[in-house]
Design an enzyme around this catalytic site. Structure first.
Site, PDB file in Angstrom:
ATOM      1  N   ASP A 266       9.714 -37.356 -27.011  1.00  0.00           N
ATOM      2  CA  ASP A 266      10.310 -36.899 -25.761  1.00  0.00           C
ATOM      3  C   ASP A 266      11.713 -37.451 -25.525  1.00  0.00           C
ATOM      4  OD1 ASP A 266       8.265 -35.195 -24.709  1.00  0.00           O
ATOM      5  OD2 ASP A 266       7.052 -36.986 -24.390  1.00  0.00           O
TER       6      ASP A 266
ATOM      7  N   ASP B 162       5.923 -28.073 -26.148  1.00  0.00           N
ATOM      8  CA  ASP B 162       6.917 -28.773 -25.322  1.00  0.00           C
ATOM      9  C   ASP B 162       8.059 -29.323 -26.168  1.00  0.00           C
ATOM     10  OD1 ASP B 162       4.115 -28.946 -24.665  1.00  0.00           O
ATOM     11  OD2 ASP B 162       4.574 -30.227 -22.948  1.00  0.00           O
TER      12      ASP B 162
END
Length: 404
Positions: free
Chosen positions: A126, A187
Site C-alpha cells: 500500500d 486494490d
C-alpha cells in the site's frame, strides 16, 4: 351594445387572468430558483464547516484519523503503517487546492511529514495509498520540492522488492500465509501510480516496467466474463499460475464487491494515462459499463456495498465506492468523450453533496461524508465516515472543477 359590453368585460377578465397567471408562474419560478440558490449556499457553507474540522484536528503521528464509529462515537486512529494513513494529509492537500486557504497547506505539510518513514516499509503493497496520496499531492502543489521527489522514488524502490518476475505481480499481503501463497488484490492497481511517477521523476524505467507487468497480469487473470473483478487472486509461487480466485471483503467469492470494481475502473484509467495502452483503456471502459449499467445500482448512483448481496435493498450503501468510480469516470470521460461517464460522476456528486451524506456542522470529527462501507470480513467500519470516502469525493470535486 350589451353583447359588446359583455365581450369587452370577458376579454378584459381573460387578459387579466393571463397577466396574473404569468406573474404567478414567474414568481414561483423565481422563488424556486432562490430556494435552490439558498440550498446551494447552505451546502457550500456546510462543506467549509466540515473542512475546518480536518484543519483543527490535533497533530499526532500515531493518530491518523481513519474512521468514526456511529455506534460507539469513537474515532478510529491509526499509525502511519496503516494503509489509510496517506488519505488524511491527502484530504488536506485537496482542500487547499479547492479553497486556496494557506492554513490547509501548512497542516497538510505537517501531517505528510509523519508518513515519510513508510518509504522503508517493505511489508506492505500500500505504498501508493500512503506515500503518493500524501507526498504526491504535495509535489503537485510544489513541483520543485526535491525532498518529496526523493521520498517518492525511495518508496517506489521499496515497493519494487515485492514484485515477483515469475508471477508478474506485486505481492499484496503477507498475512494468511497458511491459506495463500502469493495473494494479489484488485486494490493493488491503485498503487501503480507511485511507480509510474517514480520513473518520471528518476528516469529509471524499472518502476514503469513493473507497473505495466502487474497491470497486464491483473488484466489477464482478475476479471470475469461479465467484466466484473474478483477481489483476491492467489498465485502458486513455483508455477506462477493462479491457485484460487476468492474474496476477502466482498459478500462471497463470486460476488461483485462495489469498491473493488471502483479500484479496477480507476486503476486501469490511470494506467492508460501513463502508457496510452488501448487495452488498459478498454479494460476500464468494460468494467465501468458493468458498474453504471448494473441492474442493482440505485438511481442516485450510490451502490450497495456489494452488487450481489442477497438482502438488497436492505443493505448499506457505499459512498466511498461511488466516489472512487466517479473520480475515475471524470478522467475516463476525458479519454472517451462518453457522456454517460460524466453524467454518472456529476450525479454522484449531486447525491453526496447533500445533508443526507455530508456530516452535520456540529459533528466534531475530522471527516466530511457519512455512509461509507469498510470491511465485511471483520464486520468493521460498516456504514460510517471513512477517510478514503472523503478523499475520492474531494478528488472528484477537483477533477470536475478542472474540467469546467
Amino acid at each position: 351594445m350589451r353583447n359588446t359590453y359583455i365581450k369587452s368585460v370577458s376579454h378584459f377578465v381573460l387578459v387579466l387572468g393571463f397577466v396574473f397567471g404569468f406573474a404567478f408562474f414567474f414568481a414561483c419560478k423565481s422563488k424556486n430558483e432562490n430556494k435552490t440558490q439558498d440550498t446551494q449556499i447552505d451546502l457550500d457553507e456546510l462543506l467549509h464547516a466540515r473542512y475546518a474540522n480536518l484543519l483543527h484536528y490535533e497533530l499526532d503521528s500515531m493518530a491518523f484519523p481513519r474512521s468514526f464509529s456511529n455506534d460507539d462515537k469513537v474515532i478510529k486512529k491509526v499509525p502511519s503503517k496503516d494503509w489509510c494513513s496517506g488519505f488524511f494529509p491527502g484530504n488536506l492537500w485537496q482542500i487547499y487546492k479547492l479553497t486556496g486557504n494557506e492554513a490547509y497547506k501548512k497542516r497538510a505539510q505537517q501531517w505528510t511529514a509523519f508518513v515519510e518513514k513508510e518509504k522503508f516499509n517493505d511489508r506492505t503493497h500500500d505504498m501508493g495509498f500512503k506515500v503518493f496520496c500524501s507526498f504526491g499531492h504535495g509535489l503537485s502543489v510544489n513541483p520543485n520540492n526535491q525532498e518529496y521527489k526523493d521520498i517518492i522514488v525511495k518508496s517506489a524502490q521499496t515497493l519494487s522488492t515485492r514484485f515477483d518476475e515469475n508471477i508478474g505481480s506485486i505481492r499484496s499481503w503477507d498475512h494468511h500465509a497458511d491459506i495463500w501463497q502469493f495473494p494479489v488484490i484488485i486494490d493493488n492497481m491503485m498503487n501503480l501510480e507511485l511507480l509510474f511517477e517514480a520513473t518520471k521523476i528518476s528516469g529509471d524505467s524499472l518502476y514503469h516496467n513493473i507497473a505495466v507487468k502487474h497491470a497486464n497480469t491483473t488484466m489477464k487473470n482478475h476479471f470475469r466474463t461479465d467484466d466484473s473483478t474478483w477481489h483476491v487472486l492467489d498465485y502458486d509461487t513455483i508455477t506462477g499460475q493462479v491457485r484460487a480466485r476468492v474474496t476477502h471483503q466482498g459478500f462471497d467469492d463470486n460476488s461483485a464487491w462495489a469498491r473493488g470494481q471502483g479500484w479496477a475502473i480507476n486503476g486501469y484509467t490511470m494506467a492508460y494515462r501513463y502508457t496510452k495502452d488501448e487495452r488498459f483503456l478498454n479494460r476500464a471502459v468494460a468494467t465501468a459499463n458493468f458498474f453504471i449499467n448494473h441492474k442493482n445500482l440505485p438511481k442516485d448512483g450510490i451502490p450497495y456495498w456489494d452488487f450481489d448481496n442477497p438482502d438488497i435493498p436492505n443493505v448499506s450503501r457505499d459512498a466511498s465506492a461511488a466516489a472512487i468510480v466517479a473520480s475515475g469516470l471524470v478522467e475516463l470521460y476525458g479519454y472517451t468523450k462518453n457522456e454517460d461517464y460524466l453524467k454518472y460522476s456529476k450525479k454522484v456528486i449531486s447525491t453526496l453533496k447533500s445533508k443526507e451524506y455530508i456530516l452535520p456542522k456540529e459533528a466534531d470529527i475530522p471527516f466530511v461524508l457519512d455512509h461509507s462501507f469498510g470491511d465485511w470480513s471483520k464486520r468493521s467500519e460498516m456504514d460510517e465516515p471513512i477517510v478514503y470516502g472523503d478523499y475520492y469525493f474531494l478528488e472528484t470535486l477537483l477533477k470536475l472543477k478542472k474540467l469546467d
